[in-house]
Scaffold this motif. Structure first.
Motif, PDB file in Angstrom:
ATOM      1  N   ARG A  85      11.560  45.777  22.756  1.00  0.00           N
ATOM      2  CA  ARG A  85      10.111  45.955  22.857  1.00  0.00           C
ATOM      3  C   ARG A  85       9.731  47.409  22.582  1.00  0.00           C
ATOM      4  NH1 ARG A  85       5.882  46.639  26.870  1.00  0.00           N
ATOM      5  NH2 ARG A  85       4.113  45.550  25.973  1.00  0.00           N
ATOM      6  N   TYR A 103       8.792  41.885  22.648  1.00  0.00           N
ATOM      7  CA  TYR A 103       9.561  41.586  23.868  1.00  0.00           C
ATOM      8  C   TYR A 103      11.025  41.982  23.698  1.00  0.00           C
ATOM      9  CZ  TYR A 103      11.238  37.462  21.324  1.00  0.00           C
ATOM     10  OH  TYR A 103      11.828  36.633  20.397  1.00  0.00           O
ATOM     11  N   ARG A 234      15.984  30.155  28.134  1.00  0.00           N
ATOM     12  CA  ARG A 234      15.325  30.448  26.865  1.00  0.00           C
ATOM     13  C   ARG A 234      16.241  30.262  25.657  1.00  0.00           C
ATOM     14  NH1 ARG A 234      13.044  36.177  28.844  1.00  0.00           N
ATOM     15  NH2 ARG A 234      15.254  36.350  29.263  1.00  0.00           N
TER      16      ARG A 234
ATOM     17  N   ASP B  65       7.680  24.448  34.618  1.00  0.00           N
ATOM     18  CA  ASP B  65       6.478  25.008  34.035  1.00  0.00           C
ATOM     19  C   ASP B  65       5.936  26.118  34.943  1.00  0.00           C
ATOM     20  OD1 ASP B  65       4.544  25.360  32.238  1.00  0.00           O
ATOM     21  OD2 ASP B  65       3.416  23.536  32.696  1.00  0.00           O
ATOM     22  N   GLU B  68       3.424  32.643  33.472  1.00  0.00           N
ATOM     23  CA  GLU B  68       3.903  34.028  33.497  1.00  0.00           C
ATOM     24  C   GLU B  68       3.224  34.820  32.380  1.00  0.00           C
ATOM     25  OE1 GLU B  68       7.956  33.194  30.927  1.00  0.00           O
ATOM     26  OE2 GLU B  68       8.144  33.447  33.098  1.00  0.00           O
ATOM     27  N   GLN B  69       3.292  36.125  32.524  1.00  0.00           N
ATOM     28  CA  GLN B  69       2.740  37.010  31.501  1.00  0.00           C
ATOM     29  C   GLN B  69       3.530  36.814  30.214  1.00  0.00           C
ATOM     30  OE1 GLN B  69       0.288  39.832  31.725  1.00  0.00           O
ATOM     31  NE2 GLN B  69       0.553  39.427  29.537  1.00  0.00           N
ATOM     32  N   SER B  70       2.845  36.430  29.161  1.00  0.00           N
ATOM     33  CA  SER B  70       3.575  36.338  27.900  1.00  0.00           C
ATOM     34  C   SER B  70       3.245  37.581  27.077  1.00  0.00           C
ATOM     35  CB  SER B  70       3.241  35.036  27.178  1.00  0.00           C
ATOM     36  OG  SER B  70       1.880  34.977  26.879  1.00  0.00           O
ATOM     37  N   VAL B  71       3.022  37.416  25.816  1.00  0.00           N
ATOM     38  CA  VAL B  71       2.807  38.583  24.972  1.00  0.00           C
ATOM     39  C   VAL B  71       1.423  39.190  25.229  1.00  0.00           C
ATOM     40  CG1 VAL B  71       2.743  39.349  22.587  1.00  0.00           C
ATOM     41  CG2 VAL B  71       4.356  37.594  23.279  1.00  0.00           C
TER      42      VAL B  71
END
Lengths: 484, 99
Positions: A85, A103, A234, B65, B68-71
């Protein structure tokens, strides 16, 4: 400060004993980078002294309040294919020369306490065996500047070998960690496929890519694996197995173990005499330490390489489709329509090997040829994997050369892609089988490094480290001297 | 297997790459040599072998699910060098009228 030859676990002990601070340690590595970067070109991006200082100060603070992990304050490099990031990630390609990820990938995230110094050079999109296919220029071998350091994680290997970083992340798809480790006289470890998350690592061949390390010694690899392994939601290809104490039992020796040496690995084209001899020395050593060493057979060795050079281009042609000037890549200003954007972006953005593999993949996946190439290669991959299953019924470990030759000269194999591919001929079969493997420095010839490869059963990294550590501890050999 | 200039041009089209004449000539030679090398697989009879697609036996599973904070929007904007202000991204037109 003169600690830069030390492995991570000793730097850890020194930091914990307050012999020096993380800031002092980081600045001594930065000094070394500034000294060597022009000559060796191990990095594509070096962080500023100020940014590195900030990261090291944060580590010092963590240590001060007692929140120390294995990696806290350890200066490291990441192959420039790991997303970071705010710091550009180029994959050594012109097409991503301005790309800044939003990220951090999992490996980078798990190393948040360590001190990132820079993004290491590589072959474009991790495709190559010499680190000459980089849009940012080749990396030089630190023992002989006229020779290649191996690829594709060449910058990572050289950064560790020439003491510009305490460890480095690399990726290994068909040998891209082990080969440069062998050519640069460091330890290079590739885990079982799926052991470490690939999330946030630009994919080359998704079904074979693994994340691993370049380190000063075997213990570092084991300790890093303890820190990095594990299931990641992920990355659906990560395996759901508990993270073990991989470094435990490392010093227990090899008495009573059964070690195999595959005869086919000496029948491939051009295995050099010093390479052959290095394995003979290891054989004698292991026997003297109480192991049984026997010849074993991996009959599909010569076909594994052909299968790999079908599977990889096929997956590459699919994975690299997203670099099209719309989703990724610099958009050409003069393009008049969608097709022109695609054509111009890709023509100008990709280097030779990337183009070669993308087009080969288009060929091996095309409807006329998919059965005779891609589908057939998948079946040969099964045979290559079965070879290892069979051998591991007879022995606990395989020991063999990492590469058929010592490092070759810059430019020597650039005109003949097949000769370049052959450099991977002893690392590819392992990749197709997904088993863990490690390259260990074991010899030198005219000051050029020679590595030996240890290969273990799926998930059996502990035995891998134990045998590799025994060889590392007991083998007498002459280390090559750094040229810079 | 031999590759003609037309074959290479076709593969270039499929791969969305405009190749120079020089590149076409170059790849023509290289592909003949590389495909010659991968054709060693023809020596093997694999009619009774199951293909191996994947090594870790990846299974699809449902995730939890979690919000959350994404981009962050600012990060996205920074990826568009052609943006003019904080609110808008300039997306170039990619379609043209057919001639």
């Amino acid at each position: 400060m003169n600690s830069m030859h030390l492995p991570v676990h000793q730097l850890r002990a020194d930091l914990d004993a307050k012999k020096y601070s993380a800031q002092e340690l980081a600045s001594s590595y930065m000094k070394r980078i500034h000294e060597t970067q022009k000559t060796l070109n191990a990095f594509i991006t070096v962080l500023s002294d100020e940014e590195v200082g900030k990261r090291a100060a944060y580590a010092d603070e963590l240590m001060r309040v007692g929140k120390t992990s294995f990696l806290t304050g350890i200066p490291y490099a990441a192959k420039d294919i790991f997303l970071t990031r705010g710091i550009r990630t180029t994959a050594a390609s012109k097409i991503l020369k301005e790309y800044v990820a939003t990220y951090d990938g999992t490996a980078i995230e798990k190393s948040a306490d360590a001190v990132l110094l820079g993004k290491a050079n590589l072959d474009e999109f991790a495709m190559g065996s010499s680190n000459e296919y980089s849009a940012f220029g080749p990396v030089k071998n630190p023992y002989s500047l006229e020779h290649v350091p191996g690829g594709s994680s060449g910058g990572s290997a050289v950064a560790v070998a020439s003491q510009q970083a305490a460890f480095a992340f690399g990726t290994d798809t068909g040998g891209s960690i082990r080969l440069p480790a062998g050519f640069s006289s460091v330890v290079g470890f590739k885990p079982t496929y799926g052991r470490i998350s690939r999330y946030g690592v630009i994919a080359m061949d998704s079904s074979l890519d693994t994340v691993g390390f370049l380190t000063q010694d075997v213990r570092d690899s084991a300790m890093l694996l303890e820190a990095l392994a594990g299931r990641d939601e992920r990355d659906s290809t990560t395996i759901d197995r508990p993270v073990e104490k991989y470094s435990e039992g490392m010093e227990d020796g090899v008495a009573g173990m059964r070690i195999g040496i595959p005869k086919e690995y000496f029948e491939v084209d051009g295995v050099q005499e010093p390479v052959r001899r290095s394995i003979e020395d290891i054989r004698a050593l292991l026997e003297s330490l109480g192991a049984t060493v026997q010849e074993v057979s991996l009959p599909h060795t010569r076909y594994a390489m052909a299968a790999y050079y079908i599977l990889t281009p096929s997956e590459v042609s699919s994975n690299l489709a997203k670099f099209d000037g719309i989703r990724y890549g610099t958009r050409p200003l003069n393009a008049k329509n969608l097709d022109e954007i695609y054509l111009e972006t890709r023509e100008n953005g990709f280097g030779k090997e990337a183009k070669r593999r993308i087009m080969l993949g288009a060929f091996t996946l095309s409807s006329n040829h998919i059965d005779s190439y891609y589908n057939k290669a998948l079946k040969v991959r099964r045979l290559a994997a079965q070879d290892f299953e069979n051998v591991f019924k007879e022995v606990d470990m395989i020991v063999c050369p990492t590469t058929p030759t010592v490092p070759f000269k810059l430019g020597e194999r650039m005109t003949d892609p097949v000769s370049m591919y052959v450099a991977d001929s002893l690392t590819i079969p392992t990749s197709l089988a997904g088993v863990p493997a490690l390259s260990l420095p074991v010899a030198s010839h005219n000051n050029l490094p020679i590595g030996a490869q240890c290969i273990a059963r799926l998930f059996d990294e502990r035995t891998l480290f134990r045998v590799a550590r025994t060889i590392e501890r007991e083998l007498q050999w002459t280390k090559p001297r750094l040229a810079i | 297997m031999d590759f003609s200039k037309e074959d290479i041009r076709h593969l270039g089209d499929l791969s969305k790459m405009k190749l120079s004449d020089e590149e076409i000539e170059h790849f023509q030679k290289e592909f003949t040599s590389i495909v010659g090398f991968i054709q060693t697989l023809d020596e093997l009879d694999v009619s009774n072998v199951e293909p191996l697609y994947q090594l870790s036996g990846a299974q699809s599973r449902t995730g939890v699910d979690v919000v959350e904070q994404s981009v962050v929007a600012e990060d996205i904007r920074s990826q568009f060098p052609e943006s003019t202000d904080d609110q808008h991204l300039i997306v170039r037109s990619v379609f043209s009228k057919s001639e």
